[in-house]
Design a protein around this motif. Structure first.
Motif, PDB file in Angstrom:
ATOM      1  N   GLY A 259       0.801  -1.209   0.000  1.00  0.00           N
ATOM      2  CA  GLY A 259       0.000   0.000   0.000  1.00  0.00           C
ATOM      3  C   GLY A 259       0.835   1.260   0.000  1.00  0.00           C
ATOM      4  N   VAL A 260       0.390   2.258   0.751  1.00  0.00           N
ATOM      5  CA  VAL A 260       0.955   3.614   0.669  1.00  0.00           C
ATOM      6  C   VAL A 260       1.314   4.123   2.067  1.00  0.00           C
ATOM      7  CG1 VAL A 260       0.498   5.993  -0.004  1.00  0.00           C
ATOM      8  CG2 VAL A 260      -0.374   4.118  -1.412  1.00  0.00           C
ATOM      9  N   PHE A 261       2.544   4.642   2.191  1.00  0.00           N
ATOM     10  CA  PHE A 261       2.987   5.345   3.393  1.00  0.00           C
ATOM     11  C   PHE A 261       2.807   6.850   3.180  1.00  0.00           C
ATOM     12  CE2 PHE A 261       5.594   1.522   3.172  1.00  0.00           C
ATOM     13  CZ  PHE A 261       5.626   1.057   4.483  1.00  0.00           C
ATOM     14  N   GLU A 262       2.347   7.534   4.192  1.00  0.00           N
ATOM     15  CA  GLU A 262       2.287   8.993   4.165  1.00  0.00           C
ATOM     16  C   GLU A 262       2.698   9.520   5.528  1.00  0.00           C
ATOM     17  OE1 GLU A 262      -0.900  10.474   0.928  1.00  0.00           O
ATOM     18  OE2 GLU A 262      -1.790   9.638   2.758  1.00  0.00           O
ATOM     19  N   GLY A 263       3.424  10.629   5.523  1.00  0.00           N
ATOM     20  CA  GLY A 263       3.862  11.211   6.783  1.00  0.00           C
ATOM     21  C   GLY A 263       5.061  12.093   6.588  1.00  0.00           C
TER      22      GLY A 263
END
Length: 355
Positions: free
Chosen positions: A327-331
């Motif tokens: 999936g996707v990491f955000e931060g």
């Protein structure tokens, strides 16, 4: 877990993983190790005969992402057992377009050699299916690919996949030589992320260009314990200024010695060591959000799963619980004194295996 001796700038990898007295050169290094030499270990770190066969585990995990697609492939040789998997997730439609996996005969259908860099040879073969990650001795780019007949992955269709992962102009590889709990001895891993990619993937009637994408490599080999467990995160993307960004984090593995630590960032042409990693997630619901961060404060990310690859097996002496959400990491990631808002594509992982 032992707290790390935190060094952002890492020493150059040694010419050999074992010194002249047969002791492993424990530590965290930048650069490619020429070969894994478990048979040269002596004393308390060495194993021989059946014990060496039972405890020696090795695998090659490779991944590629673009704005459209994420592809993951693993080839695992566990001595007396072996298996493989490959999947691809359409990031725009947020659904898997390829799922394939299978068991194999070690040394015949499945092989992972002793060279993590130049000369790498990892493959899985059976009628109608061939997966590989390799690198020619002359030091060409890594090659990752596969061919699957329509019957091998009937829900997806005939698959043709070929890609090159280029090392020129990229940040160096990360090499870690670490002790592991008894009855294991020593583990060696070489990680590399955010490598420039060229290639293509065709699955059934779908085609994806991989040029301009990013690639990741995880080569691991060691004398491992009866039980091996960890949490892992790998992600790739770009900073707002366009520099390639790669991430590798692990908790519960390769962290029993203060100088062994495989947590790192790849930023442009720079490899940056990180502090220890911390994972927060719901074990019974890995599809729900995860949080990952480092004790040095440089990484604080949330992770949203798109697809969860699962392998839960009970084969008597071998029992595995392997969960890998893609999936996707955000931060936020801090490089030097500057903090950046980032979006990365990759995986988290929860593994607990008896082998």
């Amino acid at each position: 877990m032992v707290e790390t001796v935190h060094n952002e700038r890492l020493e150059k990898v040694p010419n050999a993983m074992v010194d002249r007295l047969g002791a492993a050169r424990i530590g965290t290094y930048r650069g490619e190790l020429s070969a894994v030499q478990l048979d040269r270990l002596r004393g308390a770190e060495g194993l021989e005969g059946a014990a060496a066969l039972m405890r020696r585990k090795r695998w090659q995990y490779s991944a590629i992402c673009t704005d459209e697609i994420f592809i993951a492939q693993a080839i695992v040789h566990a001595g007396y057992a072996a298996h493989t998997f490959m999947y691809a997730v359409d990031l725009l439609e947020e659904r898997p377009v390829l799922r394939f996996g299978g068991l194999g005969v070690p040394g015949l259908q499945v092989e992972v050699g002793d060279r993590p860099g130049v000369g790498l040879a990892a493959h899985y073969r059976r009628p109608g299916a061939h997966l590989y990650t390799r690198r020619e001795p002359r030091g060409a780019p890594y090659e990752m690919g596969g061919r699957l007949g329509a019957w091998a992955a009937p829900a997806s269709g005939k698959t043709d996949f070929r890609a090159e992962l280029h090392t020129r102009g990229a940040a160096p590889a990360l090499t870690v030589i670490s002790p592991v709990p008894a009855p294991g001895r020593i583990n060696v891993t070489q990680k590399w992320t955010a490598l420039p990619v060229k290639g293509h993937l065709k699955v059934g009637s779908r085609s994806y260009r991989l040029d301009g994408g990013l690639g990741a490599l995880d080569y691991t080999q060691g004398y491992l314990g009866r039980q091996t467990a960890w949490r892992w995160a790998m992600g790739m993307g770009r900073l707002p200024d366009g520099r390639r960004l790669g991430l590798n984090l692990v908790e519960g593995f390769n962290d029993t010695h203060p100088t062994a630590n495989e947590n790192a960032l790849w930023v442009g042409e720079e490899l940056i060591g990180l502090g220890r990693a911390r994972f927060a997630f719901e074990k019974n619901h890995p599809e729900r959000p995860w949080e990952v961060q480092t004790t040095c404060g440089r990484v604080r990310l949330g992770f949203r799963s798109i697809f969860v690859h699962r392998e839960v097996r009970n084969l008597g002496p071998v029992r595995s619980y392997f969960i890998q959400p893609a999936g996707v990491f955000e931060g936020e990631v801090r490089v030097g004194s500057t903090s950046y808002a980032v979006r990365l594509v990759g995986v988290t992982e929860d593994q607990d295996i008896w082998w």
